[in-house]
Design a protein around this motif. Sequence first.
Motif, PDB file in Angstrom:
ATOM      1  N   ARG A   7       2.835  -2.642  11.275  1.00 41.97           N
ATOM      2  CA  ARG A   7       3.764  -1.698  11.884  1.00 41.97           C
ATOM      3  C   ARG A   7       3.978  -0.493  10.979  1.00 41.97           C
ATOM      4  NH1 ARG A   7       8.621  -5.799  13.883  1.00 41.97           N
ATOM      5  NH2 ARG A   7       7.380  -7.004  15.402  1.00 41.97           N
ATOM      6  N   ASN A   8       3.449   0.635  11.393  1.00 44.91           N
ATOM      7  CA  ASN A   8       3.682   1.909  10.708  1.00 44.91           C
ATOM      8  C   ASN A   8       3.431   1.807   9.193  1.00 44.91           C
ATOM      9  OD1 ASN A   8       4.378   4.662  10.829  1.00 44.91           O
ATOM     10  ND2 ASN A   8       6.477   4.230  10.187  1.00 44.91           N
ATOM     11  N   VAL A   9       2.305   1.193   8.832  1.00 49.59           N
ATOM     12  CA  VAL A   9       1.986   0.970   7.425  1.00 49.59           C
ATOM     13  C   VAL A   9       1.494   2.268   6.785  1.00 49.59           C
ATOM     14  CG1 VAL A   9       0.398  -0.207   5.846  1.00 49.59           C
ATOM     15  CG2 VAL A   9       1.538  -1.486   7.667  1.00 49.59           C
ATOM     16  N   ASN A  10       2.072   2.597   5.645  1.00 50.43           N
ATOM     17  CA  ASN A  10       1.672   3.765   4.866  1.00 50.43           C
ATOM     18  C   ASN A  10       1.363   3.336   3.443  1.00 50.43           C
ATOM     19  OD1 ASN A  10       2.371   6.488   6.505  1.00 50.43           O
ATOM     20  ND2 ASN A  10       3.857   4.887   7.017  1.00 50.43           N
ATOM     21  N   LYS A  11       0.467   4.082   2.795  1.00 51.00           N
ATOM     22  CA  LYS A  11       0.147   3.833   1.395  1.00 51.00           C
ATOM     23  C   LYS A  11      -0.066   5.163   0.687  1.00 51.00           C
ATOM     24  CE  LYS A  11      -1.089   1.807  -2.441  1.00 51.00           C
ATOM     25  NZ  LYS A  11      -0.086   1.149  -3.306  1.00 51.00           N
ATOM     26  N   SER A  12       0.711   5.381  -0.371  1.00 53.30           N
ATOM     27  CA  SER A  12       0.568   6.579  -1.186  1.00 53.30           C
ATOM     28  C   SER A  12       0.525   6.159  -2.650  1.00 53.30           C
ATOM     29  CB  SER A  12       1.736   7.535  -0.934  1.00 53.30           C
ATOM     30  OG  SER A  12       1.667   8.644  -1.805  1.00 53.30           O
ATOM     31  N   TYR A  13      -0.239   6.900  -3.438  1.00 54.18           N
ATOM     32  CA  TYR A  13      -0.349   6.597  -4.866  1.00 54.18           C
ATOM     33  C   TYR A  13       0.516   7.513  -5.731  1.00 54.18           C
ATOM     34  CZ  TYR A  13      -4.120   3.386  -3.797  1.00 54.18           C
ATOM     35  OH  TYR A  13      -4.858   2.322  -3.311  1.00 54.18           O
ATOM     36  N   GLY A  14       1.416   8.241  -5.106  1.00 47.25           N
ATOM     37  CA  GLY A  14       2.321   9.063  -5.894  1.00 47.25           C
ATOM     38  C   GLY A  14       2.646  10.370  -5.213  1.00 47.25           C
ATOM     39  N   SER A  15       3.730  11.000  -5.641  1.00 45.40           N
ATOM     40  CA  SER A  15       4.145  12.272  -5.062  1.00 45.40           C
ATOM     41  C   SER A  15       3.101  13.335  -5.368  1.00 45.40           C
ATOM     42  CB  SER A  15       5.503  12.691  -5.637  1.00 45.40           C
ATOM     43  OG  SER A  15       5.428  12.834  -7.035  1.00 45.40           O
ATOM     44  N   GLY A  16       2.902  14.191  -4.389  1.00 40.52           N
ATOM     45  CA  GLY A  16       1.923  15.258  -4.543  1.00 40.52           C
ATOM     46  C   GLY A  16       0.520  14.864  -4.139  1.00 40.52           C
ATOM     47  N   LEU A  17       0.289  13.560  -3.903  1.00 36.51           N
ATOM     48  CA  LEU A  17      -1.018  13.087  -3.467  1.00 36.51           C
ATOM     49  C   LEU A  17      -0.985  12.781  -1.986  1.00 36.51           C
ATOM     50  CD1 LEU A  17      -1.869  10.611  -6.382  1.00 36.51           C
ATOM     51  CD2 LEU A  17      -2.680  12.968  -6.103  1.00 36.51           C
ATOM     52  N   ALA A  18      -2.084  13.047  -1.326  1.00 35.26           N
ATOM     53  CA  ALA A  18      -2.162  12.754   0.103  1.00 35.26           C
ATOM     54  C   ALA A  18      -2.081  11.249   0.329  1.00 35.26           C
ATOM     55  CB  ALA A  18      -3.462  13.305   0.684  1.00 35.26           C
ATOM     56  N   ASP A  19      -1.438  10.848   1.422  1.00 36.91           N
ATOM     57  CA  ASP A  19      -1.346   9.429   1.753  1.00 36.91           C
ATOM     58  C   ASP A  19      -2.742   8.865   2.007  1.00 36.91           C
ATOM     59  OD1 ASP A  19       1.349   9.563   1.521  1.00 36.91           O
ATOM     60  OD2 ASP A  19       1.785   9.497   3.672  1.00 36.91           O
ATOM     61  N   THR A  20      -3.006   7.691   1.436  1.00 38.99           N
ATOM     62  CA  THR A  20      -4.283   7.022   1.670  1.00 38.99           C
ATOM     63  C   THR A  20      -4.298   6.346   3.029  1.00 38.99           C
ATOM     64  OG1 THR A  20      -4.483   6.641  -0.703  1.00 38.99           O
ATOM     65  CG2 THR A  20      -5.892   5.320   0.727  1.00 38.99           C
ATOM     66  N   MET A  48      -7.257  -3.362   3.713  1.00 31.33           N
ATOM     67  CA  MET A  48      -7.554  -4.781   3.504  1.00 31.33           C
ATOM     68  C   MET A  48      -6.781  -5.321   2.299  1.00 31.33           C
ATOM     69  SD  MET A  48      -9.593  -7.450   4.281  1.00 31.33           S
ATOM     70  CE  MET A  48     -11.205  -7.009   4.912  1.00 31.33           C
ATOM     71  N   ASN A  49      -6.774  -4.571   1.200  1.00 32.26           N
ATOM     72  CA  ASN A  49      -6.069  -5.020  -0.004  1.00 32.26           C
ATOM     73  C   ASN A  49      -4.561  -5.110   0.233  1.00 32.26           C
ATOM     74  OD1 ASN A  49      -8.413  -5.218  -1.523  1.00 32.26           O
ATOM     75  ND2 ASN A  49      -8.275  -3.129  -2.299  1.00 32.26           N
ATOM     76  N   CYS A  50      -4.033  -4.227   1.071  1.00 33.93           N
ATOM     77  CA  CYS A  50      -2.607  -4.287   1.399  1.00 33.93           C
ATOM     78  C   CYS A  50      -2.285  -5.545   2.200  1.00 33.93           C
ATOM     79  CB  CYS A  50      -2.184  -3.042   2.173  1.00 33.93           C
ATOM     80  SG  CYS A  50      -2.145  -1.523   1.189  1.00 33.93           S
ATOM     81  N   ILE A  51      -3.167  -5.910   3.116  1.00 34.72           N
ATOM     82  CA  ILE A  51      -2.955  -7.138   3.903  1.00 34.72           C
ATOM     83  C   ILE A  51      -2.990  -8.355   2.979  1.00 34.72           C
ATOM     84  CG2 ILE A  51      -3.916  -8.623   5.714  1.00 34.72           C
ATOM     85  CD1 ILE A  51      -5.002  -6.050   7.037  1.00 34.72           C
ATOM     86  N   ALA A  52      -3.926  -8.334   2.022  1.00 38.04           N
ATOM     87  CA  ALA A  52      -4.066  -9.467   1.090  1.00 38.04           C
ATOM     88  C   ALA A  52      -2.938  -9.520   0.074  1.00 38.04           C
ATOM     89  CB  ALA A  52      -5.404  -9.381   0.369  1.00 38.04           C
ATOM     90  N   GLY A  53      -2.236  -8.401  -0.139  1.00 36.66           N
ATOM     91  CA  GLY A  53      -1.188  -8.351  -1.142  1.00 36.66           C
ATOM     92  C   GLY A  53      -1.673  -7.886  -2.497  1.00 36.66           C
ATOM     93  N   LEU A  54      -2.944  -7.454  -2.576  1.00 36.64           N
ATOM     94  CA  LEU A  54      -3.482  -6.960  -3.833  1.00 36.64           C
ATOM     95  C   LEU A  54      -2.957  -5.554  -4.145  1.00 36.64           C
ATOM     96  CD1 LEU A  54      -7.188  -8.149  -3.447  1.00 36.64           C
ATOM     97  CD2 LEU A  54      -5.282  -9.311  -4.585  1.00 36.64           C
ATOM     98  N   GLU A  55      -2.508  -4.858  -3.111  1.00 37.86           N
ATOM     99  CA  GLU A  55      -1.838  -3.575  -3.289  1.00 37.86           C
ATOM    100  C   GLU A  55      -0.574  -3.582  -2.440  1.00 37.86           C
ATOM    101  OE1 GLU A  55      -3.904   0.112  -3.427  1.00 37.86           O
ATOM    102  OE2 GLU A  55      -5.875  -0.850  -3.514  1.00 37.86           O
ATOM    103  N   SER A  56       0.464  -2.939  -2.946  1.00 37.92           N
ATOM    104  CA  SER A  56       1.718  -2.855  -2.190  1.00 37.92           C
ATOM    105  C   SER A  56       1.644  -1.695  -1.209  1.00 37.92           C
ATOM    106  CB  SER A  56       2.892  -2.656  -3.148  1.00 37.92           C
ATOM    107  OG  SER A  56       2.725  -1.440  -3.874  1.00 37.92           O
ATOM    108  N   ILE A  57       2.408  -1.772  -0.144  1.00 33.82           N
ATOM    109  CA  ILE A  57       2.469  -0.667   0.813  1.00 33.82           C
ATOM    110  C   ILE A  57       3.646   0.236   0.463  1.00 33.82           C
ATOM    111  CG2 ILE A  57       1.322  -1.959   2.638  1.00 33.82           C
ATOM    112  CD1 ILE A  57       4.021  -2.493   3.913  1.00 33.82           C
ATOM    113  N   SER A  58       3.548   1.493   0.865  1.00 32.80           N
ATOM    114  CA  SER A  58       4.611   2.461   0.587  1.00 32.80           C
ATOM    115  C   SER A  58       5.639   2.524   1.699  1.00 32.80           C
ATOM    116  CB  SER A  58       4.003   3.854   0.367  1.00 32.80           C
ATOM    117  OG  SER A  58       3.029   3.824  -0.644  1.00 32.80           O
TER     118      SER A  58
END
Length: 381
Positions: A7-20, A48-58
């Motif tokens: 549901r409305n999943v977003n991932k960003s690696y920091g301010s000023g960077l485009a959302d992945t 895929m990594n966000c679903i697995a929990g290897l990366e957190s979602i924003s």
Amino acid sequence: MATLELRNVNKSYGSGLADTLKNIELAIDSGEFLILVGPSGCGKSTLMNCIAGLESISGGAILVDGADISGMSPKDRDIAMVFQSYALYPTMTVKDNIAFGLKMRKLPPAEIEAEVARVAKLLQIEHLLARKPGQLSGGQQQRVAMGRALARRPKIYLFDEPLSNLDAKLRVEMRTEIKLMHQRLKTTTVYVTHDQIEAMTLGDKVAVMKDGIIQQFGTPQEIYNDPANQFVASFIGSPPMNFIPLRTQVRDGQCFGLLDSGQARCELPLGAAAELQGRELMLGMRPEQILLAPAESPLPSVRAEVEVVEPTGPDTLVFVSLNQTKVCCRLTPDAAPQVGASLDLQFDPARVLLFDATSGERLRPGKRQATDNKVAQFKLG
């Protein structure tokens, strides 16, 4: 088996960077096989990594069977992942690699033995159990990596481009094995690939991604036959869809596209002029939809000279030029012409797709002109 919803999943690696990842919305039923497909860098492996929990979602939420798992650690999500690199322990035997996760969960030895035997039989690797990964072929290593995931009996399987390191023949064989495995186990599966053939053959549902955005989500046939935009139309299909820039004419409130081969030209009815006038148009048509025109065909046709012929075995790809653009037609081998021959090619207006040439947006004119009126083919003066 489990349902999976994003549901409305977003991932960003920091301010000023485009959302992945940008506002990802997906839902698959228990036992379905979901393909995430797109070019390199589109965000599919990150998702895929966000679903697995290897990366957190924003932002947003990931739900399994209706429960939000977004904040859970990977070990608590009951999800198994098969990596592109296989990630096998080189000093362990195949048996110990498969059993590793079960031992970490402290299952009884007898239960571990039974589970390893079950998985080895399922993947037909019983004769490899005493070997180490360095003694295995790439396909065998892939089976072991799959076996380690299968032994856990998780709610969801994740495959991250598992066949990309294999040669072409082995890719086809392993693709069939994965499909057979899913048909037997009926486990919810998410599979990442950049190969659109894998997407079409394996998936119950396909999500086509570009620049962190899902361009279209649906069944393989929906995406193939009814693409949402020019990117999806170009990415899915082999050979790819033809795109022909059109000059248009308006007559009696209808818009017509001109197809010009240099030998002849024809007008193709496109739809109501009010919906199309003023746009630069791109016609989309798949190679197998451009057919040899039979005598007295009611459909628009144009004569064109054959420039290249590519036999592939089951069919032959023939290339001509229309509107100064290379166009591929897929013909049966017995209909294959020689280079320099002239063919009468027909176009069914009901199967033509239209796109805005600037934005790539799919255009859907409300009502096409009836196609039972002959459209004249004539020689250029």
